[in-house]
Enzyme design. Structure first.
Site, PDB file in Angstrom:
ATOM      1  N   ALA A  90       0.875   3.229  -4.785  1.00  0.00           N
ATOM      2  CA  ALA A  90       2.321   3.416  -4.937  1.00  0.00           C
ATOM      3  C   ALA A  90       2.970   4.093  -3.728  1.00  0.00           C
ATOM      4  O   ALA A  90       3.551   3.409  -2.874  1.00  0.00           O
ATOM      5  CB  ALA A  90       2.585   4.179  -6.223  1.00  0.00           C
ATOM      6  N   ARG A  91       2.852   5.419  -3.637  1.00  0.00           N
ATOM      7  CA  ARG A  91       3.421   6.159  -2.511  1.00  0.00           C
ATOM      8  C   ARG A  91       2.557   7.392  -2.259  1.00  0.00           C
ATOM      9  O   ARG A  91       2.103   8.049  -3.200  1.00  0.00           O
ATOM     10  CB  ARG A  91       4.857   6.616  -2.810  1.00  0.00           C
ATOM     11  N   ASP A  96      -3.519   2.724  -0.274  1.00  0.00           N
ATOM     12  CA  ASP A  96      -2.770   1.844   0.628  1.00  0.00           C
ATOM     13  C   ASP A  96      -1.626   2.618   1.271  1.00  0.00           C
ATOM     14  O   ASP A  96      -0.946   2.099   2.150  1.00  0.00           O
ATOM     15  CB  ASP A  96      -2.211   0.678  -0.207  1.00  0.00           C
ATOM     16  N   GLU A 112       3.407   7.968   7.331  1.00  0.00           N
ATOM     17  CA  GLU A 112       2.877   6.679   7.801  1.00  0.00           C
ATOM     18  C   GLU A 112       3.414   6.346   9.189  1.00  0.00           C
ATOM     19  O   GLU A 112       4.622   6.460   9.399  1.00  0.00           O
ATOM     20  CB  GLU A 112       3.260   5.575   6.807  1.00  0.00           C
ATOM     21  N   HIS A 131      -0.921   0.349   4.271  1.00  0.00           N
ATOM     22  CA  HIS A 131       0.276  -0.011   3.486  1.00  0.00           C
ATOM     23  C   HIS A 131       0.593  -1.510   3.659  1.00  0.00           C
ATOM     24  O   HIS A 131       1.731  -1.888   3.938  1.00  0.00           O
ATOM     25  CB  HIS A 131       1.491   0.843   3.913  1.00  0.00           C
ATOM     26  N   ALA A 190       1.266  -5.495   0.167  1.00  0.00           N
ATOM     27  CA  ALA A 190       2.319  -6.472  -0.153  1.00  0.00           C
ATOM     28  C   ALA A 190       2.644  -7.348   1.057  1.00  0.00           C
ATOM     29  O   ALA A 190       3.660  -8.033   1.068  1.00  0.00           O
ATOM     30  CB  ALA A 190       3.574  -5.747  -0.622  1.00  0.00           C
TER      31      ALA A 190
END
Ligand code: NAD
Length: 320
Positions: A227-228, A252, A257, A276, A279
């Site tokens: 998620a975050r 991820d 970041e 990340h 997606a």
């Protein structure tokens, strides 16, 4: 304006709809703030989209998030200025759910460690019998929304997993329909063999997984953050891994970041890392670019946007 590059299909949609498209020369907020003054719409990926940028964009009517989480956008400030914030909620759930299943398998089968051992000639690692089967194990999903639900379905169908979920905001009927048992966060952490995080980053979810929560987990269990970064305490995760409170982890996402060179995750063998990109499959970047472009076109042609995220705030500020 497009703040960070998107798939050309999205750009073509905007051009075909008669809009001029400019690319920010750099996603740094101070640069975007300088370059955005004439723009009516903007497509934002993961770069910060701050109040300062919004105040420098007097013509702006729509901010389209290429993806789902809008925690990088100052939605409150946008709403005060009557700007729609829209996202692409259906574009990436499938890809993130697949990546979650990949993490579950990679952790269970210790793919990272087995690959490294085989390369250094340590074939005897096979006799440690350290890997495990996923079939029939318990999965704990924190946040049973679009991604969490898909992860549940895939893990039930492929591995007959028992699924527990913690999500105080969904109907019990939805959980029943999915064959998922809603429970408390504590029980989920105590019983799950795999815990996977799929909540948005909010004031409530920030740091929701810290030392106390990790200590509830089984020493054989794994935790995954799709998620975050700020939803878990990264330092507590490293401590849990180094001290054996849990067997392993995967993420991820990071608090910052990209992570700095001295980030503790980079030295920790027990956590599997990706940049990340869950997606960012070939198919998903097309869906997100087209969805974000669609959101911009809808607002700028006076239509109701299909996926607004700030209707309540726009109403609160008397803008709609
Ligand atoms: P969603 O809105 O469909 O689902 C989120 C779920 O979390 C909802 O069911 C909601 O009720 C639940 N929730 C909210 N607050 C909670 C809390 N305090 N405790 C427990 N549950 C809570 O969103 P989604 O499409 O499933 O995406 C979830 C998140 O995943 C996004 O907000 C985004 O931050 C993240 N995400 C990451 C990537 C990536 O590239 N790694 C891609 C897409 C989304």
């Amino acid at each position: 304006m497009i703040v960070q590059p998107i798939h050309e299909n999205g750009v073509k949609m905007l051009l075909n709809a008669g809009f001029e498209v400019v690319q920010a020369s750099n996603p740094e907020p101070s640069v975007v703030a300088r370059e955005i003054s004439d723009c009516d719409g903007v497509i934002v990926r993961t770069a910060l989209f701050t109040a300062e940028i919004i105040r420098n964009a007097p013509k702006l009517k729509v901010i389209a998030r290429h993806g789902v989480g809008v925690d990088n956008i100052d939605v409150e400030e946008a709403s005060k200025h009557g700007i729609y914030v829209v996202n692409t909620p259906n574009a990436n759930a499938l890809s993130v759910a697949e990546a979650t299943v990949a993490f579950i398998l990679a952790l269970a089968k210790q793919l990272k460690q087995m690959d490294a051992a085989t390369r250094r000639g340590d074939f005897k690692i096979r006799d440690l019998f350290s890997t495990m089967d996923v079939d029939g194990k318990t999965l704990g999903i924190i946040g049973l929304g679009r991604i969490g639900s898909l992860v549940a379905k895939k893990c039930q169908a492929a591995f007959s997993m028992k699924v527990l979920a913690y999500d105080p905001y969904i109907d019990t009927s939805r959980a029943l329909e999915l064959g998922v048992e809603l429970t408390s966060l504590d029980r989920l952490l105590k019983e799950a063999d795999f815990v996977t995080i799929h909540v948005p980053l909010t004031t409530e979810t920030k740091n929701m997984i810290g030392e106390a929560q990790l200590k509830l987990m089984k020493p054989t269990a794994y935790i995954i953050n799709m998620a975050r970064g700020p939803i878990w305490d990264e330092y507590a995760v490293v401590k849990a891994l180094n001290e054996g409170w849990i067997a392993g982890a995967a993420t991820d996402v990071f608090v910052e970041e990209p992570p700095k060179n001295d980030h503790p995750f980079l030295k920790c063998e027990k956590i599997l890392l990706t940049p990340h990109n869950s997606a960012l499959t070939k198919e998903c970047v097309i869906r997100m670019a087209e969805g974000a472009a669609q959101g911009v076109i809808e607002v700028l042609t006076g239509k109701k946007p299909s996926f607004p995220v700030n209707l309540d705030l726009l109403r609160k500020y008397g803008k709609i």
